[in-house]
Scaffold this motif. Structure first.
Motif, mmCIF file in Angstrom:
data_model
loop_
_atom_site.group_PDB
_atom_site.id
_atom_site.type_symbol
_atom_site.label_atom_id
_atom_site.label_comp_id
_atom_site.label_asym_id
_atom_site.label_seq_id
_atom_site.Cartn_x
_atom_site.Cartn_y
_atom_site.Cartn_z
ATOM 1 N N LEU A 49 0.816 -1.219 0.000
ATOM 2 C CA LEU A 49 0.000 0.000 0.000
ATOM 3 C C LEU A 49 0.849 1.268 0.000
ATOM 4 C CD1 LEU A 49 -2.856 -0.979 2.502
ATOM 5 C CD2 LEU A 49 -2.863 -1.067 0.003
ATOM 6 N N GLU A 50 2.022 1.206 0.605
ATOM 7 C CA GLU A 50 2.862 2.408 0.662
ATOM 8 C C GLU A 50 3.300 2.843 -0.731
ATOM 9 O OE1 GLU A 50 6.062 1.655 3.300
ATOM 10 O OE2 GLU A 50 4.794 1.531 5.097
ATOM 11 N N THR A 51 3.606 1.885 -1.574
ATOM 12 C CA THR A 51 4.022 2.231 -2.943
ATOM 13 C C THR A 51 2.843 2.622 -3.820
ATOM 14 O OG1 THR A 51 3.864 -0.087 -3.634
ATOM 15 C CG2 THR A 51 5.992 0.671 -2.788
ATOM 16 N N LEU A 52 1.637 2.315 -3.357
ATOM 17 C CA LEU A 52 0.437 2.653 -4.130
ATOM 18 C C LEU A 52 -0.170 3.982 -3.684
ATOM 19 C CD1 LEU A 52 -1.298 -0.867 -4.250
ATOM 20 C CD2 LEU A 52 0.035 0.246 -6.052
ATOM 21 N N ASN A 53 0.557 4.698 -2.794
ATOM 22 C CA ASN A 53 0.080 5.998 -2.289
ATOM 23 C C ASN A 53 -1.294 5.889 -1.634
ATOM 24 O OD1 ASN A 53 2.396 7.373 -3.225
ATOM 25 N ND2 ASN A 53 1.508 7.521 -5.292
ATOM 26 N N ALA A 54 -1.493 4.825 -0.855
ATOM 27 C CA ALA A 54 -2.761 4.643 -0.153
ATOM 28 C C ALA A 54 -2.833 5.573 1.046
ATOM 29 C CB ALA A 54 -2.891 3.190 0.303
ATOM 30 N N PRO A 55 -4.039 5.890 1.529
ATOM 31 C CA PRO A 55 -4.174 6.749 2.721
ATOM 32 C C PRO A 55 -3.456 6.133 3.923
ATOM 33 C CG PRO A 55 -6.290 6.449 1.621
ATOM 34 C CD PRO A 55 -5.341 5.511 0.963
ATOM 35 N N GLN A 56 -3.006 7.003 4.824
ATOM 36 C CA GLN A 56 -2.241 6.541 5.977
ATOM 37 C C GLN A 56 -3.067 5.628 6.880
ATOM 38 O OE1 GLN A 56 0.950 6.960 6.388
ATOM 39 N NE2 GLN A 56 0.969 5.787 8.308
ATOM 40 N N TRP A 57 -4.359 5.959 7.037
ATOM 41 C CA TRP A 57 -5.203 5.134 7.908
ATOM 42 C C TRP A 57 -5.357 3.713 7.362
ATOM 43 C CZ3 TRP A 57 -9.540 2.747 6.076
ATOM 44 C CH2 TRP A 57 -10.082 3.230 4.875
ATOM 45 N N LEU A 58 -5.346 3.582 6.025
ATOM 46 C CA LEU A 58 -5.465 2.260 5.422
ATOM 47 C C LEU A 58 -4.177 1.452 5.617
ATOM 48 C CD1 LEU A 58 -7.296 0.395 3.812
ATOM 49 C CD2 LEU A 58 -6.400 1.403 1.701
ATOM 50 N N ILE A 59 -3.038 2.171 5.544
ATOM 51 C CA ILE A 59 -1.754 1.491 5.767
ATOM 52 C C ILE A 59 -1.663 1.007 7.211
ATOM 53 C CG2 ILE A 59 0.749 1.818 5.816
ATOM 54 C CD1 ILE A 59 0.423 3.832 3.536
ATOM 55 N N GLU A 60 -2.101 1.855 8.155
ATOM 56 C CA GLU A 60 -2.069 1.465 9.565
ATOM 57 C C GLU A 60 -3.022 0.293 9.833
ATOM 58 O OE1 GLU A 60 -2.975 4.927 11.784
ATOM 59 O OE2 GLU A 60 -1.056 5.930 11.366
ATOM 60 N N LEU A 61 -4.182 0.325 9.188
ATOM 61 C CA LEU A 61 -5.137 -0.773 9.352
ATOM 62 C C LEU A 61 -4.544 -2.083 8.836
ATOM 63 C CD1 LEU A 61 -7.966 -1.825 10.047
ATOM 64 C CD2 LEU A 61 -8.699 -1.141 7.749
#
Length: 364
Positions: A49-61
């Motif tokens: 997700l980090e390389t896909l520029n996903a929202p921070q809350w989604l990465i934390e989830l």
């Protein structure tokens, strides 16, 4: 209009076939959905997700769910291992009906207890030995714990003792043995109802003793896993059941049970499906049971006509003499009881099918 009980049983059989189909479809749908959800979770938790520029809350989830799955994975593994052990115990105890046994309520309890105790044991192990390697903990509990709760430790044994007397032992598995025996008994009782239903269905759709014998003979010789001695022993049992001196109803019921034991419930279901498809009205013309035939004869025959029927159907003088004596007026016995006794004697001597054919020809 009176309802024919055989037609009702035919409708019940048709409904049973539909229910079995629905259960099979439902099970496939459930497992298919479970596999899809599992695949979706695995893919979702491993997406970059980090390389896909996903929202921070989604990465934390995703990170939290990944950590949670890693924490729960060992418990899931030992739980599955415990369930496998429980399933293995069931299949070894009920080799003829393994699938049916696992569908019973007590089988689910047995599997659940094996799984939950393994999970509990892993939790205790992690609390008491937190520094132990996680993989080693899973192996120790998943395999060792299942063996431990079934183990009897003999600390000392009397020299020359063969029956276990005089030994000093610690039977850790005693409690589990009692629970296992309880489950096995309850499962067997539950399967007893299913066995009776299967035997009744066989007798309904295959009322001829010859037809049942042919099916049973084929079922035994078609088994690929029977040794020559086992096949010979089962064929010998089958031959004994067609002894002319044996009551016909007993022989039919025993042969139907033999078909079930050798072919299994799935094979009996196949026979029922074939009978239903090839002869949908067969159940309506099936022979009566002994009780139904006796009731009909008691209601529609007089004592004199029963004697006449017996004289037409058998030439055994001792039997006829007994029937004539039983038909004489007896103040201590009701006429219905006299008729019932005579009917049972006639059926025992000539068979249900022969009696039904005879009374049908008389247009009762």
């Amino acid at each position: 209009m009176a309802h024919d009980p055989h037609q009702n049983q035919a409708r019940d059989t048709s409904r049973d076939i539909y229910v079995r189909t629905e259960i099979g479809t439902g099970a496939k749908l459930f497992f298919g959905s479970a596999l899809f959800i599992l695949f979706f979770l695995i893919v979702s938790l491993n997406l970059p997700l980090e390389t896909l520029n996903a929202p921070q809350w989604l990465i934390e989830l995703q990170t939290n769910l990944l950590n949670l799955s890693k924490a729960l994975a060992p418990y899931l593994i030992v739980g599955v291992l415990g369930s496998i052990v429980g399933i293995a115990e069931l299949t070894s105890a009920f080799q003829t009906y393994p699938r049916e046994a696992m569908r019973t309520r007590w089988a689910k309890i047995l599997i659940g207890v094996n799984s939950s105790t393994a999970i509990l044991a892993l939790g205790i192990t992690r609390l008491t030995m937190p520094t132990m390697n996680s993989t080693l903990q899973v192996i120790l509990v998943g395999l060792g714990f299942q063996s431990l709760i079934r183990t009897k430790f003999v600390l000392a044994k009397q020299i020359g003792s063969k029956d276990g007397s005089g030994e000093i032992s610690v039977n850790i598995g005693w409690l589990y043995d009692q629970f296992q025996n309880l489950c096995r008994t309850q499962i067997d009782l539950e399967l007893m109802n299913n066995r009776r239903t299967a035997v009744t269905d066989l007798l309904l759709h295959y009322p001829s003793l010859t037809e049942l014998y042919d099916i049973a003979y084929y079922t035994i010789i078609a088994r690929a896993t029977l040794s020559p001695s086992e096949e010979e022993e089962r064929l010998s049992r089958l031959e004994k059941l067609i002894d002319p001196s044996a009551p016909e109803n007993f022989a039919k019921t025993s042969i139907a049970l033999l078909i079930l034991e050798n072919g299994g419930p799935g094979y009996v279901n196949l026979l029922m499906d074939q009978a239903h498809q090839t002869s949908p009205e067969g159940a309506a013309t099936a022979v009566f049971t002994t009780e139904q035939l006796v009731t009909r004869m008691v209601n529609e025959f007089s004592l004199e006509r029963l004697v006449e029927l017996a004289e037409k159907m058998t030439a055994a003088e001792d039997v006829l003499e007994w029937i004539r004596e039983a038909a004489k007026p007896n103040p201590g016995t009701s006429e219905s009881n006299q008729k019932a006794a005579i009917c049972h004697m006639i059926i025992q001597q000539t068979g249900v099918e022969a009696v039904q054919k005879a009374i049908t020809q008389e247009k009762i």
